[in-house]
Design a protein around this motif. Structure first.
Motif, mmCIF file in Angstrom:
data_model
loop_
_atom_site.group_PDB
_atom_site.id
_atom_site.type_symbol
_atom_site.label_atom_id
_atom_site.label_comp_id
_atom_site.label_asym_id
_atom_site.label_seq_id
_atom_site.Cartn_x
_atom_site.Cartn_y
_atom_site.Cartn_z
ATOM 1 N N UNK A 1 -32.491 23.263 -30.424
ATOM 2 C CA UNK A 1 -32.874 23.005 -31.801
ATOM 3 C C UNK A 1 -34.389 22.841 -31.882
ATOM 4 N N UNK A 2 -35.001 23.081 -33.036
ATOM 5 C CA UNK A 2 -36.472 23.051 -33.154
ATOM 6 C C UNK A 2 -37.053 21.690 -32.755
ATOM 7 N N UNK A 3 -38.248 21.716 -32.177
ATOM 8 C CA UNK A 3 -38.906 20.488 -31.709
ATOM 9 C C UNK A 3 -39.073 19.427 -32.801
ATOM 10 N N UNK A 4 -39.476 19.769 -34.046
ATOM 11 C CA UNK A 4 -39.609 18.709 -35.061
ATOM 12 C C UNK A 4 -38.302 17.943 -35.298
ATOM 13 N N UNK A 5 -37.174 18.642 -35.206
ATOM 14 C CA UNK A 5 -35.880 17.975 -35.383
ATOM 15 C C UNK A 5 -35.600 17.028 -34.216
ATOM 16 N N UNK A 6 -35.877 17.486 -32.998
ATOM 17 C CA UNK A 6 -35.643 16.653 -31.814
ATOM 18 C C UNK A 6 -36.518 15.403 -31.877
ATOM 19 N N UNK A 7 -37.796 15.573 -32.232
ATOM 20 C CA UNK A 7 -38.710 14.433 -32.326
ATOM 21 C C UNK A 7 -38.266 13.465 -33.422
ATOM 22 N N UNK A 8 -37.749 13.992 -34.539
ATOM 23 C CA UNK A 8 -37.292 13.135 -35.635
ATOM 24 C C UNK A 8 -36.115 12.278 -35.205
ATOM 25 N N UNK A 9 -35.231 12.843 -34.390
ATOM 26 C CA UNK A 9 -34.037 12.101 -33.967
ATOM 27 C C UNK A 9 -34.407 10.927 -33.073
ATOM 28 N N UNK A 10 -35.369 11.091 -32.181
ATOM 29 C CA UNK A 10 -35.683 10.023 -31.228
ATOM 30 C C UNK A 10 -36.804 9.111 -31.699
#
Length: 618
Positions: A194-203
């Motif tokens: 999944x795109x990096x901005x989504x991964x960063x938003x989750x954590x």
């Protein structure tokens, strides 16, 4: 434990993992030359996935002018990347996994779908986001919680029993596992590309910024984290077991957020319109009580906006495609003391009604894309009688006037008009709206009193649990849903052992404290979708939708064990329980209750302080 170690359990079948078809799709998507034909061919290998994606392409989220009847059309409509990520969510949601007894799998996915719809709606209003990408993020952003419950059921159950706040919960998880569920979710999303901005938003953590700074100007992970937080809160509120207690809290919460009441009102409307169709794709049911709750809150928001507009005269909305006609009416009405706003189309008008709260609308019969009567019908559907709608037309015939009134208009104006007639009609409309506002206030006060009476009528005065009436209503609805969607339904009848002796030995005031303590313990231990009730004396009933006999037994036995641990100045307490599950041989709810009651009698005869199932001992 390292995250990488836990991720390896995906390949061992112990935890939820994407279907083989979905994994192949994800790998294919990493190739630069991956095309629609290859993706479609892979999806066709899984008939269930094919049907679900076509169903999703024809849902309200992506519906086009023509229905998509083949996977190729669905791919073109939704997009290759989005389809693959949606396939990921669908495959995880449909996989049957074994989880710890404390983990409510049905609630987990119901919350995920609701969170996804709410997040998509919020993102649409901020702009700059792919609606389908946000939906997928909403579906999967908490997947780490599910993986933890599968991979370490005993540890997660122990942590869950502590009933910690979200921040303390993550600290406990980190102390236990070396990472928390957010970090695990992010690791999974990263593994699934999944795109990096989504991964960063989750954590990441959401820290409210300057409220004067629009969220769309924040960095993307920060904005996404804010959307996740809001979507989670909305989903939890809708699914909460005690809706009457949380409406005021939710209203207070949204006023502290970065979006307005009008945005939230539109989000509620979209959830109401989309939830049932999207839930069906994920093989879920939408309880009528939740939809009623949503509509009730939408009405609260609308009433609050219109009441706020009462103190100062609201604007008058002119809807006309011709700028010259709008200016003519504006020059006529502004000197008479009216604030005038203008719209050139039906869609622009709908947006202005939500944003500016006009009470009086003057619209042209002829509009681009939607004629005046059709717009009038839509306004009536969405806003009810709160608007005074006047349609003007160049045709002076009875049939057209009747058509306008039947569409919901309050009055009809002949064009060209006499200036004094227009001003007089608008003045009459203003008086009518003032009367309506007074009437609304009176009706709202009466509705609040009626709601309070309804809550009291369904609540046990001593324990605060539902009473027999609440149990009967919930059972009837749960039975209908279970029959319709072929979901399991169980019930637990619990009875305090030797309760008469407690009353005779210690007094009725101690007996009341025992009932109160047990009621609080039942409310705390029941699953999110369950209803715990007191149906008489020392007898309690817990209704468990989406629970089979084994799930209900685990819940009942946990309640039995925790009853023995009730502390304070209470005498020793034990209870017996009988359980029954709905099956094809049962004609109605009463049959299931009778079966549970018979099981309870057996538990009593066998020595009490035990749980017995209607068909077998577990």
């Amino acid at each position: 434990m390292h995250i990488e170690t836990l991720l390896l359990s995906l390949d061992k079948g112990d935890c939820p993992s994407p279907f083989r078809t979905t994994l192949a799709l994800m790998e294919l998507l990493q190739r630069e030359n991956a095309g629609l034909a290859e993706v479609a061919e892979l999806i066709r290998l899984d008939p269930v996935l094919t049907a679900k994606i076509i169903q999703l392409a024809n849902s309200i989220l992506y519906r086009g002018s023509r229905p998509a009847v083949a996977i190729d059309a669905a791919l073109l409509r939704i997009g290759l990347k989005v389809v693959v990520r949606l396939a990921l969510g669908l495959s995880l949601a449909h996989e049957k996994v074994s989880v710890a007894a404390h983990f409510d799998l049905h609630r987990f996915w119901a919350t995920a779908v609701l969170r996804a719809i709410a997040m998509q709606s919020l993102a649409n209003r901020i702009g700059g986001w792919s609606a389908a990408e946000i939906f997928t993020l909403g579906l999967l952003c908490d997947i780490g919680s599910l993986l933890m419950a599968c991979a370490a059921p005993e540890d997660t159950a122990a942590i869950a029993r502590e009933n910690l706040s979200p921040e303390i919960l993550r600290q406990r998880e980190t102390a236990c596992f070396g990472f928390d569920h957010r970090q695990l979710s992010a690791a999974l999303l990263r593994q699934w590309w999944l795109p990096d901005p989504m991964v960063l938003a989750v954590e990441s953590e959401y820290r409210p910024s300057d409220p004067t700074t629009p969220l769309e100007q924040a960095n993307r992970p920060h904005a996404l984290r804010a959307i996740i937080e809001a979507g989670q809160y909305i989903a939890d509120w809708i699914i909460a077991g005690q809706p009457s207690d949380t409406t005021a809290k939710l209203y207070s919460q949204i006023q502290s957020w970065w979006f307005s009441d009008t945005i939230f009102e539109a989000v509620v409307e979209e959830i109401t319109a989309e939830w049932a169709a999207i839930a069906d794709i994920f093989d879920q049911t939408v309880p009528d009580s939740a939809l009623i709750k949503l509509e009730h809150f939408r009405q609260i928001l609308m009433t609050a906006r219109f009441h706020a507009a009462q103190d100062t005269p609201g604007p008058l909305l002119l809807i006309d495609a011709e700028r010259s006609d709008r200016m003519l009416l504006t020059h006529l009405l502004e000197p008479a003391g009216y604030t005038v706003i203008q719209a050139a189309s039906a869609e622009e008008a709908i947006g202005l009604v939500y944003q500016s709260t006009p009470r009086i609308i003057l619209l042209n019969w002829t509009l681009p894309g939607m004629d005046g009567p059709d717009l009038c019908r839509r306004l009536r559907r969405e806003f009810g009688p709160r608007l005074y709608i006047l349609i003007h037309t160049t045709h002076d015939d009875v049939a057209r006037a009747v058509a306008a009134l039947e569409a919901g208009a309050n009055d009809v104006l002949r064009w060209p008009f006499h200036s004094k007639e227009v001003v007089a009609k608008i003045a009459a409309a203003t008086q009518m709206m003032a009367f309506m506002a007074t009437l609304e206030t009176s009706c709202e006060d009466l509705a609040k009193k009626n709601q309070t009476l309804q809550i009291l009528a369904c609540k046990d005065a001593l324990t605060g649990l539902g009473n027999r009436r609440a149990a009967d209503d919930f059972l009837a609805e749960s039975w209908r849903q279970a029959v319709r969607h072929q979901h399991p339904l169980s019930c637990i009848i619990l009875d305090i052992d030797y309760f008469k002796q407690i009353n005779d030995t210690h007094g009725h005031d101690v007996g009341d404290r025992v009932l109160l303590a047990l009621g609080q313990m039942l409310a705390h231990n029941s699953r999110a979708g369950d209803l715990a009730t007191r149906i008489g004396g020392e007898e309690f009933l817990v209704i468990c939708p989406h629970a089979d006999l084994r799930n209900a037994f685990q819940l009942a036995d946990r309640i039995r064990r925790e009853t023995q641990c009730l502390a304070g100045d209470l005498p020793p307490i034990t209870l017996s329980a009988g359980i029954a599950q709905m099956h094809a041989g049962m004609m109605d709810v009463e049959a299931m209750l009778r079966a549970a009651d018979q099981a309870l009698l057996i538990a009593k005869r066998q020595g009490r302080n035990r749980v017995v199932c209607a068909t077998q001992r577990v």
